[in-house]
Scaffold this motif. Sequence first.
Motif, PDB file in Angstrom:
ATOM      1  N   PHE A   1      -9.905  21.397 -11.989  1.00 36.42           N
ATOM      2  CA  PHE A   1     -10.049  20.613 -13.217  1.00 36.42           C
ATOM      3  C   PHE A   1     -11.493  20.398 -13.647  1.00 36.42           C
ATOM      4  O   PHE A   1     -11.749  19.859 -14.718  1.00 36.42           O
ATOM      5  CB  PHE A   1      -9.357  19.252 -13.062  1.00 36.42           C
ATOM      6  N   GLY A   2     -12.436  20.741 -12.789  1.00 36.09           N
ATOM      7  CA  GLY A   2     -13.843  20.562 -13.119  1.00 36.09           C
ATOM      8  C   GLY A   2     -14.278  19.113 -13.164  1.00 36.09           C
ATOM      9  O   GLY A   2     -15.269  18.772 -13.811  1.00 36.09           O
ATOM     10  N   THR A   3     -13.548  18.252 -12.479  1.00 32.83           N
ATOM     11  CA  THR A   3     -13.873  16.823 -12.447  1.00 32.83           C
ATOM     12  C   THR A   3     -13.386  16.236 -11.131  1.00 32.83           C
ATOM     13  O   THR A   3     -12.752  16.923 -10.336  1.00 32.83           O
ATOM     14  CB  THR A   3     -13.260  16.081 -13.659  1.00 32.83           C
ATOM     15  N   ALA A   4     -13.676  14.976 -10.907  1.00 33.40           N
ATOM     16  CA  ALA A   4     -13.288  14.304  -9.663  1.00 33.40           C
ATOM     17  C   ALA A   4     -12.023  13.481  -9.843  1.00 33.40           C
ATOM     18  O   ALA A   4     -11.637  13.137 -10.968  1.00 33.40           O
ATOM     19  CB  ALA A   4     -14.421  13.377  -9.209  1.00 33.40           C
ATOM     20  N   VAL A   5     -11.393  13.155  -8.732  1.00 31.58           N
ATOM     21  CA  VAL A   5     -10.282  12.198  -8.723  1.00 31.58           C
ATOM     22  C   VAL A   5     -10.893  10.805  -8.737  1.00 31.58           C
ATOM     23  O   VAL A   5     -11.771  10.493  -7.938  1.00 31.58           O
ATOM     24  CB  VAL A   5      -9.381  12.387  -7.482  1.00 31.58           C
ATOM     25  N   ALA A   6     -10.437   9.973  -9.648  1.00 33.81           N
ATOM     26  CA  ALA A   6     -10.926   8.600  -9.755  1.00 33.81           C
ATOM     27  C   ALA A   6      -9.949   7.605  -9.147  1.00 33.81           C
ATOM     28  O   ALA A   6     -10.352   6.521  -8.713  1.00 33.81           O
ATOM     29  CB  ALA A   6     -11.174   8.241 -11.220  1.00 33.81           C
ATOM     30  N   GLU A   7      -8.661   7.975  -9.109  1.00 31.73           N
ATOM     31  CA  GLU A   7      -7.652   7.034  -8.619  1.00 31.73           C
ATOM     32  C   GLU A   7      -6.462   7.786  -8.036  1.00 31.73           C
ATOM     33  O   GLU A   7      -6.076   8.835  -8.537  1.00 31.73           O
ATOM     34  CB  GLU A   7      -7.174   6.152  -9.766  1.00 31.73           C
ATOM     35  N   VAL A   8      -5.911   7.212  -6.979  1.00 32.26           N
ATOM     36  CA  VAL A   8      -4.699   7.749  -6.361  1.00 32.26           C
ATOM     37  C   VAL A   8      -3.571   6.764  -6.619  1.00 32.26           C
ATOM     38  O   VAL A   8      -3.718   5.563  -6.379  1.00 32.26           O
ATOM     39  CB  VAL A   8      -4.884   7.947  -4.835  1.00 32.26           C
ATOM     40  N   LYS A   9      -2.459   7.269  -7.111  1.00 30.75           N
ATOM     41  CA  LYS A   9      -1.261   6.450  -7.292  1.00 30.75           C
ATOM     42  C   LYS A   9      -0.471   6.582  -5.994  1.00 30.75           C
ATOM     43  O   LYS A   9       0.007   7.666  -5.664  1.00 30.75           O
ATOM     44  CB  LYS A   9      -0.467   6.933  -8.499  1.00 30.75           C
ATOM     45  N   SER A  10      -0.397   5.467  -5.269  1.00 30.82           N
ATOM     46  CA  SER A  10       0.115   5.562  -3.903  1.00 30.82           C
ATOM     47  C   SER A  10       0.921   4.347  -3.480  1.00 30.82           C
ATOM     48  O   SER A  10       0.920   3.316  -4.146  1.00 30.82           O
ATOM     49  CB  SER A  10      -1.052   5.750  -2.937  1.00 30.82           C
ATOM     50  N   GLY A  11       1.571   4.501  -2.342  1.00 25.76           N
ATOM     51  CA  GLY A  11       2.278   3.423  -1.683  1.00 25.76           C
ATOM     52  C   GLY A  11       1.831   3.348  -0.238  1.00 25.76           C
ATOM     53  O   GLY A  11       1.324   4.331   0.314  1.00 25.76           O
ATOM     54  N   SER A  12       2.026   2.187   0.391  1.00 23.94           N
ATOM     55  CA  SER A  12       1.542   2.010   1.761  1.00 23.94           C
ATOM     56  C   SER A  12       2.565   1.257   2.603  1.00 23.94           C
ATOM     57  O   SER A  12       3.743   1.577   2.585  1.00 23.94           O
ATOM     58  CB  SER A  12       0.192   1.288   1.742  1.00 23.94           C
ATOM     59  N   TYR A  13       2.133   0.207   3.301  1.00 26.21           N
ATOM     60  CA  TYR A  13       2.966  -0.541   4.238  1.00 26.21           C
ATOM     61  C   TYR A  13       4.278  -0.995   3.596  1.00 26.21           C
ATOM     62  O   TYR A  13       4.302  -1.541   2.497  1.00 26.21           O
ATOM     63  CB  TYR A  13       2.227  -1.774   4.770  1.00 26.21           C
ATOM     64  N   SER A  14       5.357  -0.767   4.323  1.00 18.62           N
ATOM     65  CA  SER A  14       6.674  -1.225   3.898  1.00 18.62           C
ATOM     66  C   SER A  14       7.575  -1.227   5.125  1.00 18.62           C
ATOM     67  O   SER A  14       7.766  -0.186   5.758  1.00 18.62           O
ATOM     68  CB  SER A  14       7.247  -0.278   2.835  1.00 18.62           C
ATOM     69  N   CYS A  15       8.107  -2.380   5.479  1.00 22.87           N
ATOM     70  CA  CYS A  15       8.991  -2.481   6.633  1.00 22.87           C
ATOM     71  C   CYS A  15      10.351  -1.909   6.243  1.00 22.87           C
ATOM     72  O   CYS A  15      11.166  -2.580   5.621  1.00 22.87           O
ATOM     73  CB  CYS A  15       9.133  -3.936   7.079  1.00 22.87           C
ATOM     74  N   ARG A  16      10.542  -0.635   6.602  1.00 26.20           N
ATOM     75  CA  ARG A  16      11.783   0.041   6.221  1.00 26.20           C
ATOM     76  C   ARG A  16      12.050   1.215   7.134  1.00 26.20           C
ATOM     77  O   ARG A  16      11.138   1.767   7.743  1.00 26.20           O
ATOM     78  CB  ARG A  16      11.712   0.512   4.777  1.00 26.20           C
ATOM     79  N   PRO A  17      13.321   1.647   7.208  1.00 22.67           N
ATOM     80  CA  PRO A  17      13.626   2.850   7.965  1.00 22.67           C
ATOM     81  C   PRO A  17      13.218   4.101   7.166  1.00 22.67           C
ATOM     82  O   PRO A  17      12.953   4.023   5.966  1.00 22.67           O
ATOM     83  CB  PRO A  17      15.149   2.781   8.142  1.00 22.67           C
ATOM     84  N   ARG A  18      13.174   5.239   7.841  1.00 23.61           N
ATOM     85  CA  ARG A  18      12.824   6.493   7.186  1.00 23.61           C
ATOM     86  C   ARG A  18      13.732   6.734   5.989  1.00 23.61           C
ATOM     87  O   ARG A  18      14.953   6.571   6.085  1.00 23.61           O
ATOM     88  CB  ARG A  18      12.943   7.663   8.159  1.00 23.61           C
ATOM     89  N   ASN A  19      13.103   7.100   4.888  1.00 24.62           N
ATOM     90  CA  ASN A  19      13.808   7.374   3.631  1.00 24.62           C
ATOM     91  C   ASN A  19      14.669   6.199   3.168  1.00 24.62           C
ATOM     92  O   ASN A  19      15.607   6.376   2.404  1.00 24.62           O
ATOM     93  CB  ASN A  19      14.654   8.646   3.736  1.00 24.62           C
ATOM     94  N   SER A  20      14.365   5.011   3.691  1.00 27.42           N
ATOM     95  CA  SER A  20      15.117   3.787   3.356  1.00 27.42           C
ATOM     96  C   SER A  20      16.609   3.941   3.650  1.00 27.42           C
ATOM     97  O   SER A  20      17.450   3.364   2.968  1.00 27.42           O
ATOM     98  CB  SER A  20      14.880   3.399   1.890  1.00 27.42           C
ATOM     99  N   ARG A  21      16.941   4.720   4.662  1.00 24.59           N
ATOM    100  CA  ARG A  21      18.330   4.971   5.034  1.00 24.59           C
ATOM    101  C   ARG A  21      18.725   4.073   6.193  1.00 24.59           C
ATOM    102  O   ARG A  21      18.115   4.143   7.266  1.00 24.59           O
ATOM    103  CB  ARG A  21      18.537   6.434   5.433  1.00 24.59           C
ATOM    104  N   ASN A  22      19.741   3.259   6.003  1.00 25.13           N
ATOM    105  CA  ASN A  22      20.233   2.402   7.079  1.00 25.13           C
ATOM    106  C   ASN A  22      20.581   3.241   8.299  1.00 25.13           C
ATOM    107  O   ASN A  22      21.177   4.309   8.175  1.00 25.13           O
ATOM    108  CB  ASN A  22      21.458   1.610   6.630  1.00 25.13           C
ATOM    109  N   GLY A  23      20.165   2.758   9.467  1.00 27.21           N
ATOM    110  CA  GLY A  23      20.451   3.440  10.715  1.00 27.21           C
ATOM    111  C   GLY A  23      19.387   4.438  11.137  1.00 27.21           C
ATOM    112  O   GLY A  23      19.388   4.888  12.276  1.00 27.21           O
TER     113      GLY A  23
END
Length: 183
Positions: free
Chosen positions: A94-116
């Motif tokens: 793109f000839g430019t820098a990344v200024a921001e990342v749209k992201s998620g982080s800590y979350s108390c949950r199972p993998r893929n939010s699947r029960n079990g």
Amino acid sequence: TGCGLFRFEQREPWRIQAEQACLSQGLVQPTAYMARSSAIDGPGACGISYPFKVAAFGEGAIGLSRQATFACPIIPTIDGWLTEVVQPAASLYFGTAVAEVKSGSYSCRPRNSRNGAKLSEHAFGNAIDVMGFRLADGREVTVVKGWRGAPDEQEFLREVFVGACQHFRTVLGPGADAFHYDH
């Protein structure tokens, strides 16, 4: 029902040891963009003994769309990936820098939010979901649109995806499963 979902699980001792080692080695230092936070304990095995609230990486050059909570050990890994892989790829495509990342982080949950399912690494502050990037010129590149979008977006996203494998133990993206189509 959800009663007792996390009741008897305990966090593995190696997780606290890894956090303590990261801190004692000075791998993460508090800055204007990173601050230590109070311990997160539970429910169950979920939590971070020494969490950091992070607003930006790359010494403040790469902001996060919202403040994120991470355990110490993953912070230098994310920072390295952004500096060594993402920024050069943004410059190349793109000839430019990344200024921001749209992201998620800590979350108390199972993998893929699947029960079990086993707890996700998000439940320990050891994972980041990346949904997209805002470039310094204002352009946005999202995984959901760009993965099969314009050629430069596809190439950029695949480059940062493959480059992530050099930094992280587990890397999932579109095509891994139905849960990762957008990050």
